[in-house]
Design a protein around this motif. Structure first.
Motif, PDB file in Angstrom:
ATOM      1  N   UNK A   1       0.813  -1.220   0.000  1.00 31.36           N
ATOM      2  CA  UNK A   1       0.000   0.000   0.000  1.00 31.36           C
ATOM      3  C   UNK A   1       0.846   1.270   0.000  1.00 31.36           C
ATOM      4  N   UNK A   2       0.374   2.269  -0.738  1.00 35.23           N
ATOM      5  CA  UNK A   2       1.056   3.565  -0.740  1.00 35.23           C
ATOM      6  C   UNK A   2       0.427   4.461   0.317  1.00 35.23           C
ATOM      7  N   UNK A   3       1.260   5.287   0.925  1.00 34.76           N
ATOM      8  CA  UNK A   3       0.752   6.263   1.878  1.00 34.76           C
ATOM      9  C   UNK A   3       1.105   7.659   1.389  1.00 34.76           C
ATOM     10  N   UNK A   4       0.447   8.659   1.983  1.00 34.56           N
ATOM     11  CA  UNK A   4       0.658  10.036   1.537  1.00 34.56           C
ATOM     12  C   UNK A   4       1.988  10.599   2.020  1.00 34.56           C
ATOM     13  N   UNK A   5       2.412  10.117   3.197  1.00 37.09           N
ATOM     14  CA  UNK A   5       3.622  10.672   3.783  1.00 37.09           C
ATOM     15  C   UNK A   5       3.393  12.037   4.416  1.00 37.09           C
ATOM     16  N   UNK A   6       2.209  12.253   4.967  1.00 38.12           N
ATOM     17  CA  UNK A   6       1.950  13.533   5.647  1.00 38.12           C
ATOM     18  C   UNK A   6       1.867  13.282   7.145  1.00 38.12           C
ATOM     19  N   UNK A   7       2.038  14.336   7.965  1.00 40.19           N
ATOM     20  CA  UNK A   7       2.026  14.143   9.420  1.00 40.19           C
ATOM     21  C   UNK A   7       0.714  13.514   9.903  1.00 40.19           C
ATOM     22  N   UNK A   8       0.843  12.641  10.882  1.00 45.72           N
ATOM     23  CA  UNK A   8      -0.338  12.057  11.502  1.00 45.72           C
ATOM     24  C   UNK A   8      -0.913  10.860  10.774  1.00 45.72           C
ATOM     25  N   UNK A   9      -0.225  10.421   9.742  1.00 46.36           N
ATOM     26  CA  UNK A   9      -0.814   9.350   8.933  1.00 46.36           C
ATOM     27  C   UNK A   9      -0.844   8.003   9.652  1.00 46.36           C
ATOM     28  N   UNK A  10      -0.053   7.875  10.715  1.00 42.23           N
ATOM     29  CA  UNK A  10      -0.075   6.609  11.448  1.00 42.23           C
ATOM     30  C   UNK A  10      -1.040   6.625  12.620  1.00 42.23           C
ATOM     31  N   UNK A  11      -1.767   7.712  12.793  1.00 45.09           N
ATOM     32  CA  UNK A  11      -2.710   7.759  13.907  1.00 45.09           C
ATOM     33  C   UNK A  11      -3.661   6.577  13.845  1.00 45.09           C
ATOM     34  N   UNK A  12      -4.168   6.231  15.011  1.00 46.14           N
ATOM     35  CA  UNK A  12      -5.133   5.161  15.073  1.00 46.14           C
ATOM     36  C   UNK A  12      -6.363   5.533  14.249  1.00 46.14           C
ATOM     37  N   UNK A  13      -6.950   4.541  13.602  1.00 47.25           N
ATOM     38  CA  UNK A  13      -8.133   4.723  12.751  1.00 47.25           C
ATOM     39  C   UNK A  13      -7.812   5.341  11.396  1.00 47.25           C
ATOM     40  N   UNK A  14      -6.523   5.401  11.082  1.00 45.63           N
ATOM     41  CA  UNK A  14      -6.154   5.690   9.693  1.00 45.63           C
ATOM     42  C   UNK A  14      -5.746   4.347   9.087  1.00 45.63           C
ATOM     43  N   UNK A  15      -6.526   3.905   8.119  1.00 47.39           N
ATOM     44  CA  UNK A  15      -6.299   2.604   7.495  1.00 47.39           C
ATOM     45  C   UNK A  15      -5.685   2.773   6.108  1.00 47.39           C
ATOM     46  N   UNK A  16      -4.971   1.760   5.661  1.00 43.55           N
ATOM     47  CA  UNK A  16      -4.740   1.643   4.227  1.00 43.55           C
ATOM     48  C   UNK A  16      -5.967   0.952   3.644  1.00 43.55           C
ATOM     49  N   UNK A  17      -6.236   1.220   2.368  1.00 44.51           N
ATOM     50  CA  UNK A  17      -7.386   0.547   1.749  1.00 44.51           C
ATOM     51  C   UNK A  17      -7.200  -0.957   1.808  1.00 44.51           C
ATOM     52  N   UNK A  18      -5.959  -1.412   1.667  1.00 39.91           N
ATOM     53  CA  UNK A  18      -5.715  -2.852   1.710  1.00 39.91           C
ATOM     54  C   UNK A  18      -6.160  -3.458   3.035  1.00 39.91           C
TER      55      UNK A  18
END
Ligand SMILES: Cc1cc2nc3c(=O)[nH]c(=O)nc-3n(C[C@H](O)[C@H](O)[C@H](O)COP(=O)(O)OP(=O)(O)OC[C@H]3O[C@@H](n4cnc5c(N)ncnc54)[C@H](O)[C@@H]3O)c2cc1C
Ligand SMILES: Cc1cc2nc3c(=O)[nH]c(=O)nc-3n(C[C@H](O)[C@H](O)[C@H](O)COP(=O)(O)OP(=O)(O)OC[C@H]3O[C@@H](n4cnc5c(N)ncnc54)[C@H](O)[C@@H]3O)c2cc1C
Ligand code: SF4
Ligand code: FES
Lengths: 493, 281
Positions: free
Chosen positions: A253-270
């Motif tokens: 999965x690709x991520x945006x690479x912006x701050x806070x992207x690993x916060x809980x309840x941020x999912x990858x579509x996969x």
């Protein structure tokens, strides 16, 4: 029937065009928001007959040319017009082993239906719906016709990955008489068709039928086996196998690479789709896998993956679902029918904006996101309009769940354990026009090569590679001629 | 299908299962894990490999009953089967000759660390092992630890409290003797909070501290991103790049702990999962 209307040899007698495309019945918006049953219900016999009768049997076969695997479209429609279902199914099966899948998920509006003569009048023959109709008929009424199998050649082939590409190669090579072992990392076969595309778009029973069909050809399916971990590619080549086809897809999965992207309840579509579809979290607790989702769900992206994630969120009970896309509706890569379905299901589209940060509720759960508005540049030489941010246009949107659906790239597992396999700087495997990689006796196709495309192209590449592999395996010569590796750094998009 | 060939109860709610899975056993290395599914309706759940036998084609793991899957596992008997058993996943633990290695274990880590300790011993390291358990009754697996370690410190909690302190006090004592009695490396396989605390304790001494992280996982092969965390300012997937990481480079402990607790609702409040001062509760 409209046989007389055939343009056969006639000196340009204009056929009377019927521009009334037969709509396919669907579950109502209200109903389908609350279930995972298939949305499109398929044509009835009468509908299929009527739609087929609209085809004017063009001599030039533009639709066929628009099809990535060159299905003899006019012929299967002609068979339908003659009410010969068996014949129609046979024509289809000649070029695609997964008609029930393709009829449902191909972007026909960009392929066959785009090329259809009637599209000039805005009402192409509904080729996809007819394909689906025939496949469903064969599955439910027809006796699964077994192809003629060539006698055993004594050659053994490994196919890595059981998505559409791997399934195609496995069945083709089995029919050619080779012994095929199909390796799959997950606990079920089917690839994205099982873990990504949701039940309401592609019932899993249909996919499993196709898998069973491939097994019935004698293909030995080994689930729970990861190539690159349990066996390296070199081990396969060194031990039992005369040739290998790589079709592990593009699962990273690709991520945006912006701050806070690993916060809980941020999912990858996969993750979101795997939990929901493969693990059946929508049937929790009957199925043990849970999925946690809030009330306001933002899905980032504009492709099929984003549509699927957004529509799963609706069905899992989200109150509001936003699709955040940095271009406009016209540029969305998703299949048109699914965009329309998503709109009908109440999904709110936010075009021309892009997340710049995810904000925490103070306990590391996502509570909002910061977005920046975008505009499209003037078209460049290639005619593409790029989205660029409008400085100072940031704003905040409250959300409690985010699904990042930016697409995927190839999983580096196999390339990283196979030093002499040429890959591009995007990690896609380099092949020549016959599907050969830089490594002797190894072919590849599908998303691992394209970086993410369509089911039909994954199948098409499989077809080509299978033919090339068969040729190699039939040559009988034990000596291996390594294909000339072409270094190609600028492949793919 | 993967048959269970042995089931041993090690302590209340602690079990060891032995599963026939030759393909996994063949490649297993210390510190790697498997993901299993019990049946058609089961969840994919990760467990660290605690032992394996290449000839017999078997793999062992030790688990603690904490929720649905582990409770169901506890009912399985030899002859029962698992639907899926994928592995060995993750990178093996780093093993070399370091000198004096202090390891900290709790929970399933008491068993799952054994293959790593064996490998460290073979490399000629001196091993000090701190073992944390709520009380003596819930301690298990002492024998291999005593055999492998030069020194074992039993850090048992007292009633109701003090579990984590018993370990940090022991660690503090060891650190106070450093560098006179030099510590070359620390390895921890215990609760996330304790691994974080330990990493902070050793940071001023610049003693390399490896932690075995257990974020929630789904596929275990780098496909879903559920297990992602920030290490050295880059996003890493614990299932592929870990589960062993340098504790001083983990920069997202708070987020990691929040994500780990996504599905913990009630079970976090159980004994053994309850951490005072946890950012989530
Ligand atoms: C959510 C979603 C929706 C989509 N919607 C559409 C659509 O509507 N229409 C369309 O045409 N396309 C769609 N696509 C794209 C399409 O599904 C893919 O292009 C296609 O599935 C690629 O096929 P493949 O065989 O190359 O790989 P995949 O389908 O990805 O299959 C690869 C298989 O290989 C396995 N594997 C990976 N690594 C290993 C390994 N090391 N060892 C063993 N096995 C391994 C994987 O587990 C997987 O099962 C969609 C994709 C997604 C994710
Ligand atoms: C790499 C790795 C190795 C592990 N090794 C072991 C081991 O050797 N022995 C052992 O007993 N446990 C191990 N665990 C933890 C184990 O996976 C969880 O205890 C198990 O998933 C709980 O499942 P459950 O259905 O019984 O409980 P649930 O009711 O699902 O959850 C109970 C608790 O387990 C946590 N949890 C749930 N699912 C996961 C998951 N997929 N990954 C991580 N944590 C989860 C929850 O946050 C919660 O705190 C490991 C985890 C990881 C990631
Ligand atoms: S282009 Fe359209 S009308 Fe012509 S043969 Fe193909 S489907 Fe029929
Ligand atoms: S568990 Fe899915 S990427 Fe690690």
């Amino acid at each position: 029937m409209t046989d007389e209307k055939e343009t056969k040899g006639a000196p340009e007698k204009k056929p009377k065009l019927n521009l009334n495309r037969v709509e396919m019945p669907k579950q109502s918006e209200h109903e389908r928001r609350h279930n995972f049953d298939e949305v499109a219900l398929g044509y009835t016999w009468e509908m299929a007959k009527e739609e087929a009768s609209r085809c004017i049997q063009c001599k030039k076969r533009p639709c066929q040319q628009g099809c990535p695997v060159n299905i003899d479209i006019p012929d299967f429609i002609a068979a339908l017009q003659r009410e010969n279902m068996e014949e129609a199914a046979k024509v289809l099966k000649r070029k695609t082993s997964l008609p029930g899948v393709c009829g449902r998920v191909c972007p026909q509006e960009l392929q066959c239906e785009n090329a259809c003569t009637l599209n000039k009048k805005g009402a192409p023959v509904a080729i996809g719906r007819l394909e689906r109709f025939i496949a469903d008929w064969e599955r439910t009424q027809g006796s699964a016709t077994m192809p003629e199998m060539a006698p055993s050649t004594g050659k053994k082939v490994a196919v890595v990955g059981s998505g559409p590409s791997g399934l195609t190669v496995a069945s083709d090579l089995a029919i050619f008489g080779h012994q095929v072992v199909l390796f799959e990392a997950l606990h079920v076969a089917g690839g994205v068709l099982m873990y990504g595309i949701p039940e309401f778009r592609l019932p899993k029973e249909i996919v499993q039928r196709e898998v069973q069909y491939v097994q019935s050809l004698g293909v030995d399916l080994r689930l729970n086996t990861v190539i690159g971990i349990n066996y390296s590619l070199d081990e396969l080549l060194r031990t039992d196998y005369d040739a290998v086809y790589l079709a592990p897809g593009a699962g990273l999965p690709k991520f945006l690479g912006v701050p806070g992207e690993n916060l809980n309840m941020v999912y990858s579509a996969n993750e979101f789709l795997t939990r929901t579809n493969l693990m059946k979290a929508y049937l929790y607790p009957e199925y043990a896998t849970p999925i946690k989702m809030g009330k306001k769900v933002a899905v980032i992206g504009g492709g099929n993956v984003a549509m699927d994630a957004a529509r799963c969120a609706v069905r899992l009970g989200a109150q509001e679902v936003y699709v955040i896309y940095r271009r406009t509706r016209a540029e969305m890569p998703a299949r048109l029918e699914e965009v329309e379905n998503a709109e009908e299901e109440g999904i709110q589209f936010h075009f021309l904006c892009n997340p710049t940060a995810f904000l925490s509720d103070g306990r590391n759960n996502v509570a909002a996101m910061e977005l920046i508005r975008m505009k499209l540049t003037e078209p460049d030489e290639s005619g593409r309009r790029r989205p660029v941010p409008i400085p100072g246009s940031e704003y905040i949107l409250d959300v409690d769940t985010v699904v990042v659906s930016l697409g995927t790239s190839p999983n580096p597992l196999i390339p990283s354990t196979t030093p002499d396999l040429n890959v591009t700087r995007w990690g896609t495997v380099v092949i020549d026009e016959r599907g050969r990689t830089s490594k002797a006796r190894v072919w590849a196709g599908g998303d691992i090569v394209s970086g993410g495309a369509t089911v039909i192209s994954a199948m098409g590449e499989g077809r080509i590679a299978a033919a090339s592999m068969h040729e190699y395996l039939s040559n009988g010569q034990k000596k291996i001629i390594p294909p000339s590796p072409q270094k190609d750094d600028d492949k793919t998009e | 299908m993967y048959p269970i060939v042995d089931h041993e109860v090690l302590a209340p709610r602690v079990h060891r299962l032995r599963v026939k899975a030759p393909v996994v056993a063949e490649k297993a290395k210390p510190g790697q894990f498997v993901i299993l599914i019990i049946d058609q309706k089961g969840e994919r759940v990760p467990f660290t490999i605690s032992d394996w036998d290449t000839d017999a084609g078997t793999v062992d793991f030790v688990f603690i009953e904490v929720g649905k899957t582990t409770r169901q596992l506890a009912t399985l008997q030899p002859g029962d089967t698992l639907l899926s058993f994928i592995g060995p996943l993750g990178r093996p633990a780093e093993v070399d000759h370091y000198g004096h290695v202090v390891s900290v274990l709790s929970g399933y880590g008491i068993a799952a660390m054994v293959p790593i300790l064996k490998a460290l011993k073979e490399k000629g390291n001196t091993l000090t092992t701190i073992v944390q358990a709520p009380d003596a009754e819930r301690l298990f697996g002492q024998k291999p630890l005593e055999e492998l370690s030069d020194t074992v410190i039993w850090a048992l909690g007292t009633k109701g409290d003090g579990m984590m302190e018993s370990t940090t006090v022991a660690m503090r004592k060891l650190l106070n003797q450093h560098p006179k009695r030099r510590i070359d490396r620390v390895i921890a396989m215990c609760s996330l909070c304790l691994m974080r605390v330990l990493s902070e304790m050793t940071r001023p001494y610049a003693i390399k501290t490896m932690v075995h992280l257990t974020p929630v996982m789904v596929d275990g092969t780098g496909m879903c991103g559920a297990c992602r965390l920030s290490v050295g300012r880059t996003n890493r997937f614990a299932c592929v790049h870990g589960p062993e990481f340098d504790g001083h480079e983990v920069d997202g402990w708070e987020v990691l702990m929040a994500r780990r607790c996504t599905y913990a609702d009630e079970s976090i409040l159980q004994q053994g999962f309850q951490c005072r001062g946890c950012s989530q509760w």
